[in-house]
Design a protein around this motif. Structure first.
Motif, PDB file in Angstrom:
ATOM      1  N   PRO A 266       0.891  -1.118  -0.128  1.00  0.00           N
ATOM      2  CA  PRO A 266      -0.038  -0.167  -0.102  1.00  0.00           C
ATOM      3  C   PRO A 266       0.912   1.309   0.054  1.00  0.00           C
ATOM      4  O   PRO A 266       2.178   1.131   0.373  1.00  0.00           O
ATOM      5  N   LEU A 267       0.340   2.329  -0.366  1.00  0.00           N
ATOM      6  CA  LEU A 267       0.915   3.643  -0.313  1.00  0.00           C
ATOM      7  C   LEU A 267       1.114   4.146   1.017  1.00  0.00           C
ATOM      8  O   LEU A 267       2.224   4.770   1.565  1.00  0.00           O
ATOM      9  N   ARG A 268       0.432   3.788   1.812  1.00  0.00           N
ATOM     10  CA  ARG A 268       0.464   4.079   3.540  1.00  0.00           C
ATOM     11  C   ARG A 268      -0.212   2.944   4.337  1.00  0.00           C
ATOM     12  O   ARG A 268      -1.025   2.388   3.757  1.00  0.00           O
ATOM     13  N   ALA A 269       0.304   2.783   5.380  1.00  0.00           N
ATOM     14  CA  ALA A 269      -0.270   1.795   6.488  1.00  0.00           C
ATOM     15  C   ALA A 269      -0.197   2.599   7.744  1.00  0.00           C
ATOM     16  O   ALA A 269       0.659   3.292   8.027  1.00  0.00           O
ATOM     17  N   VAL A 270      -1.150   2.209   8.452  1.00  0.00           N
ATOM     18  CA  VAL A 270      -1.171   2.708   9.799  1.00  0.00           C
ATOM     19  C   VAL A 270      -1.673   1.637  10.850  1.00  0.00           C
ATOM     20  O   VAL A 270      -2.558   0.986  10.621  1.00  0.00           O
ATOM     21  N   PHE A 271      -1.009   1.654  12.066  1.00  0.00           N
ATOM     22  CA  PHE A 271      -1.470   0.654  13.043  1.00  0.00           C
ATOM     23  C   PHE A 271      -1.725   1.284  14.415  1.00  0.00           C
ATOM     24  O   PHE A 271      -1.249   2.647  14.434  1.00  0.00           O
ATOM     25  N   LEU A 272      -2.313   0.663  15.468  1.00  0.00           N
ATOM     26  CA  LEU A 272      -2.430   1.373  16.704  1.00  0.00           C
ATOM     27  C   LEU A 272      -1.039   1.061  17.349  1.00  0.00           C
ATOM     28  O   LEU A 272      -0.611  -0.067  17.671  1.00  0.00           O
ATOM     29  N   ASP A 273      -0.502   2.240  18.017  1.00  0.00           N
ATOM     30  CA  ASP A 273       0.731   1.974  18.612  1.00  0.00           C
ATOM     31  C   ASP A 273       0.723   0.974  19.657  1.00  0.00           C
ATOM     32  O   ASP A 273       1.640   0.242  19.906  1.00  0.00           O
ATOM     33  N   ALA A 274      -0.201   1.061  20.347  1.00  0.00           N
ATOM     34  CA  ALA A 274      -0.479  -0.064  21.601  1.00  0.00           C
ATOM     35  C   ALA A 274      -0.622  -1.303  21.308  1.00  0.00           C
ATOM     36  O   ALA A 274      -0.471  -2.191  21.942  1.00  0.00           O
ATOM     37  N   GLY A 275      -0.827  -1.555  20.027  1.00  0.00           N
ATOM     38  CA  GLY A 275      -1.202  -2.878  19.127  1.00  0.00           C
ATOM     39  C   GLY A 275       0.223  -3.860  19.435  1.00  0.00           C
ATOM     40  O   GLY A 275      -0.022  -5.099  19.173  1.00  0.00           O
ATOM     41  N   PHE A 276       1.230  -3.241  19.425  1.00  0.00           N
ATOM     42  CA  PHE A 276       2.685  -3.819  19.216  1.00  0.00           C
ATOM     43  C   PHE A 276       2.927  -4.054  20.667  1.00  0.00           C
ATOM     44  O   PHE A 276       2.938  -3.044  21.466  1.00  0.00           O
ATOM     45  N   ALA A 277       3.451  -5.366  21.082  1.00  0.00           N
ATOM     46  CA  ALA A 277       3.660  -5.775  22.349  1.00  0.00           C
ATOM     47  C   ALA A 277       4.634  -5.045  22.989  1.00  0.00           C
ATOM     48  O   ALA A 277       4.877  -4.632  24.057  1.00  0.00           O
ATOM     49  N   ASP A 278       5.824  -4.594  22.156  1.00  0.00           N
ATOM     50  CA  ASP A 278       7.089  -3.750  22.780  1.00  0.00           C
ATOM     51  C   ASP A 278       7.726  -2.870  21.651  1.00  0.00           C
ATOM     52  O   ASP A 278       7.284  -3.286  20.398  1.00  0.00           O
ATOM     53  N   ASP A 279       8.785  -2.350  21.900  1.00  0.00           N
ATOM     54  CA  ASP A 279       9.676  -1.772  20.923  1.00  0.00           C
ATOM     55  C   ASP A 279      10.321  -2.763  19.707  1.00  0.00           C
ATOM     56  O   ASP A 279      10.322  -2.265  18.641  1.00  0.00           O
ATOM     57  N   ALA A 280      10.639  -3.988  20.410  1.00  0.00           N
ATOM     58  CA  ALA A 280      11.358  -4.698  19.142  1.00  0.00           C
ATOM     59  C   ALA A 280      10.069  -5.103  18.223  1.00  0.00           C
ATOM     60  O   ALA A 280      10.589  -5.353  17.011  1.00  0.00           O
ATOM     61  N   ALA A 281       9.058  -5.406  18.863  1.00  0.00           N
ATOM     62  CA  ALA A 281       7.534  -5.506  17.822  1.00  0.00           C
ATOM     63  C   ALA A 281       7.608  -4.468  16.662  1.00  0.00           C
ATOM     64  O   ALA A 281       7.483  -4.708  15.410  1.00  0.00           O
ATOM     65  N   ARG A 282       7.581  -3.068  17.352  1.00  0.00           N
ATOM     66  CA  ARG A 282       7.668  -2.036  16.367  1.00  0.00           C
ATOM     67  C   ARG A 282       8.675  -2.113  15.282  1.00  0.00           C
ATOM     68  O   ARG A 282       8.738  -1.664  14.118  1.00  0.00           O
ATOM     69  N   ILE A 283       9.986  -2.291  15.775  1.00  0.00           N
ATOM     70  CA  ILE A 283      11.177  -2.113  15.052  1.00  0.00           C
ATOM     71  C   ILE A 283      11.188  -3.325  13.799  1.00  0.00           C
ATOM     72  O   ILE A 283      11.297  -3.261  12.763  1.00  0.00           O
ATOM     73  N   ASN A 284      10.583  -4.502  14.298  1.00  0.00           N
ATOM     74  CA  ASN A 284      10.147  -5.850  13.471  1.00  0.00           C
ATOM     75  C   ASN A 284       9.434  -5.386  12.215  1.00  0.00           C
ATOM     76  O   ASN A 284       9.565  -5.715  11.212  1.00  0.00           O
ATOM     77  N   ALA A 285       8.220  -4.598  12.461  1.00  0.00           N
ATOM     78  CA  ALA A 285       7.559  -4.170  11.788  1.00  0.00           C
ATOM     79  C   ALA A 285       7.963  -3.192  10.727  1.00  0.00           C
ATOM     80  O   ALA A 285       7.686  -3.328   9.440  1.00  0.00           O
ATOM     81  N   GLU A 286       8.904  -2.306  11.203  1.00  0.00           N
ATOM     82  CA  GLU A 286       9.434  -1.217  10.057  1.00  0.00           C
ATOM     83  C   GLU A 286      10.339  -2.004   9.370  1.00  0.00           C
ATOM     84  O   GLU A 286      10.269  -1.794   7.965  1.00  0.00           O
ATOM     85  N   GLN A 287      10.932  -3.224   9.890  1.00  0.00           N
ATOM     86  CA  GLN A 287      11.861  -3.878   8.980  1.00  0.00           C
ATOM     87  C   GLN A 287      11.151  -4.720   7.873  1.00  0.00           C
ATOM     88  O   GLN A 287      11.875  -4.766   6.776  1.00  0.00           O
ATOM     89  N   VAL A 288       9.947  -5.321   8.277  1.00  0.00           N
ATOM     90  CA  VAL A 288       9.277  -5.871   7.398  1.00  0.00           C
ATOM     91  C   VAL A 288       9.062  -5.174   5.961  1.00  0.00           C
ATOM     92  O   VAL A 288       8.947  -5.622   4.800  1.00  0.00           O
ATOM     93  N   PHE A 289       8.756  -4.037   6.434  1.00  0.00           N
ATOM     94  CA  PHE A 289       7.928  -3.077   5.324  1.00  0.00           C
ATOM     95  C   PHE A 289       9.068  -2.479   4.419  1.00  0.00           C
ATOM     96  O   PHE A 289       9.154  -2.600   3.400  1.00  0.00           O
ATOM     97  N   ARG A 290      10.284  -2.278   5.168  1.00  0.00           N
ATOM     98  CA  ARG A 290      11.708  -1.948   4.410  1.00  0.00           C
ATOM     99  C   ARG A 290      11.849  -3.047   3.183  1.00  0.00           C
ATOM    100  O   ARG A 290      12.305  -2.835   2.286  1.00  0.00           O
TER     101      ARG A 290
END
Length: 626
Positions: A591-615
């Motif tokens: 998609p051109l844009r994707a958005v998630f609920l910040d609290a939906g990620f268990a911790d910072d590691a999960a957020r970083i992992n999501a960013e890596q998946v999109f990269r």
């Protein structure tokens, strides 16, 4: 012959031009050392434009001024902590319509629409409350910094407490009305396309002040016309004269880009016959006449063409006055080559004319006249026909709004905005015009949920003006479909309803000492407990400046509810637990844009992992959390 400037450009003048485009209200008049008038910048007003608090300025200048003007500028510039919440139950064809109905304060609505609809509206028509001494107007109080206002605006409040009677006894009869209009007009201007325009209905009481106000907001050069509209009322109420007219003030966003629509009239005067095509035609002088018809007005339109005797022919207004042609050299050459120029000889000299052919349907289009627009349709009659009762006082005529749309050259999928919607005559006119010519014009209506008089017929069933307004659109659309209009097959008779509300995000204005035990759990989440994922989605669309009428589909991805906007251009997942599988599947759709609920990620590691998946899977996707 014009002389070369032989100097470097006047950068000051160029900078003033740029400021005039951004902030028309800061441009004023002054005098140079020799006493000649020149255009200048009011630096006090410019400071006000760039400040979040009221800036004082004692300098005298030519301008419209009133008590509260600077506070009204603050009202236009101050941010708000609010959003638009979808109301499916009060909508029609929510999933497919391109029309919008917004319930709430129109000042807030105009602010919320700034990103999504900047430069996208073709016509703004408004019929604001006339300043009669009895009408209700919006009471805006923004004499504070934007930080204070932002904090205050995030708090819940009653919707209707901003309306007050503008009595002449309050000492600010004109000032309050002007302040109310000033902030809204400033915001409205931003929404217009370059070729767009605003049409404002007004009566005698404030027409002079409104003209000056629009001059300041839009610039006097962008004045289009003051239309006089014939009305049927007024004879009994008028003291000395039977007043039977109102006015519509017309201003362009940019007069250089604006083109008024042409109106049909009966084709007359076509007395000549073209021997080749057999079509009737008449002659029209090729030399320009009337205003701006001299060489000094349009020097680039003064040039020679060759007459039938082989001599140079210049556009002369008379034997000694140089005029100008109506066309430039390029168009003139093509017309001569195509046989569309006819010469007539009189008193030994040749005069060129344009051959104007009669339209095949017997009608010719002409510029609209500004004097005494006579509209036969009754505003009250159209309401009565839909509701079988006098449900609304003094509505505008559908025929009038249709006429104004033609004058503004609204066609195709152009957007029409009315932020004093009332009974939504404008929406009715848009749907009606689309039914006639298979157009796809869109409307955005804004109306406060103002209470209807308790003793009125409408109060018994509808309660608020916004409810009447929506019901009028429903009934008008159904009526057009039932009547089998010219092009009702694909007619959009729906609308998405939104209500202005406080932000979906949980506010943090409460101090730790003031928190109660039961409020602690709510303070943990960044989203208010009563908000849905659809609420969050439309706030995201506003923040990203996307069209609120884009299609929205809902599906399940990896066991989570996911919303897709505009066929996957935006994908949102506001689940309280976002898994790696969900992230991978969304990224795989690129998609051109994707958005998630910040609290939906268990911790910072999960957020970083999501960013890596999109990269890795979709590097072009803009990823955000709320």
């Amino acid at each position: 012959m014009d002389k070369l400037r032989m100097t470097s450009p006047d950068l000051t003048a160029a900078n003033i031009d740029k400021l005039a485009e951004l902030f028309p209200s800061v441009i004023t008049e002054s005098l140079d050392a020799e006493g000649n008038p020149l255009r200048a910048v009011d630096f006090d007003l410019l400071r006000q434009e760039l400040s979040d608090h009221i800036v004082e300025g004692p300098q005298e200048r030519y301008q419209l001024n009133w008590p509260g003007k600077r506070a009204a500028a603050i009202a236009a510039n101050a941010p708000i902590a609010k959003t638009l919440r979808p109301m499916r139950e009060d909508s029609v064809n929510f999933d497919t319509t391109k029309n919008l109905f917004i319930e709430g304060d129109n000042l807030d609505a105009l602010k919320l629409l700034q990103e999504s609809y900047i430069g996208k509206v073709k016509l703004i028509y408004i019929d604001p409350p006339y300043n009669t001494g009895n009408d209700f107007i919006y009471e805006d109080d923004f004499a504070e910094t934007s930080v204070d206002y932002l904090a205050r605006s995030g708090q819940a409040s009653e919707t209707g407490d901003r309306l007050v009677a503008n009595s002449e006894a309050n000492g600010r009869f004109h000032s309050d009305w002007l302040s109310m209009m000033y902030s809204r007009l400033r915001l409205a201007r931003n929404l217009l396309k370059d070729e767009g325009s605003i049409f404002v209905s007004i009566n005698d009481v404030e027409s002079a002040q409104l003209r000056k106000l629009l001059d300041e907001v839009f610039g006097p050069a962008n004045f289009g016309a003051q239309l006089t509209v014939k009305t049927s009322g007024g004879r009994q109420d008028s003291k000395h004269f039977a007043v039977s007219q109102e006015y519509v003030l017309v201003y362009a966003r940019s007069i250089a880009h604006f083109q008024a629509g042409r109106l049909p009239k009966e084709a007359t005067g076509y007395t000549k016959i073209d021997p080749e095509s057999g079509r009737m035609y008449k002659l029209q002088l090729l030399r320009k006449w009337g205003d701006n018809s001299l060489r000094s007005d349009r020097p680039n339109l003064y040039y020679s063409i060759t007459d039938p005797d082989g001599n140079d022919c210049f556009p002369m207004a008379d034997s000694s006055t140089e005029g100008c042609w109506r066309w430039g050299p390029g168009r003139m050459g093509e017309a001569i080559k195509s046989g569309l120029v006819e010469w007539s000889r009189a008193s030994g000299s040749w005069t060129p004319y344009e051959k104007v052919f009669a339209p095949s349907d017997g009608e010719v289009l002409t510029k609209p006249f500004s004097t005494m627009v006579d509209v036969r349709g009754s505003g009250a009659g159209s309401i009565r026909a839909l509701f079988d009762a006098k449900i609304f006082s003094y509505p505008k005529s559908v025929d009038l709004i249709e006429l104004l749309m033609r004058m503004a050259d609204v066609h195709g999928d152009d957007v029409v905005l009315d932020f004093f919607a009332g009974s939504s005559t404008t929406a009715h006119a848009v749907i009606s015009q689309n039914a006639q010519d298979a157009g796809n014009r869109r409307f955005i209506m804004v109306q406060l949920d103002e209470s209807v008089g308790a003793d009125s017929i409408a109060a018994q069933e509808y309660g608020t003006i916004s409810s009447i307004s929506r019901e009028r659109i429903r009934r008008a659309g159904s009526s057009l479909v039932d009547s089998g209009g010219v092009a009702v097959g694909g007619l959009d008779i729906g609308f998405r309803t939104f209500r202005i509300d406080t932000t979906n995000m949980a506010h943090t204005f409460t101090t730790a000492d003031d928190l109660k035990q039961l409020e602690l759990t709510e303070a943990i989440s960044s989203v208010k407990r009563d908000r849905t994922d659809e609420d969050l989605l439309f706030q995201v669309l506003l923040d990203w400046g996307l069209d609120l009428a884009e299609s929205v589909s809902v599906e399940e991805v990896g066991g989570r509810r996911v919303m897709s906007v505009a066929g996957g251009a935006v994908i949102a997942c506001f689940a309280e637990e976002v898994t790696d599988d969900v992230v991978k599947q969304i990224a795989g759709r690129r998609p051109l844009r994707a958005v998630f609920l910040d609290a939906g990620f268990a911790d910072d590691a999960a957020r970083i992992n999501a960013e890596q998946v999109f990269r890795e899977s979709s590097p072009e996707t803009e990823v955000r959390t709320i």
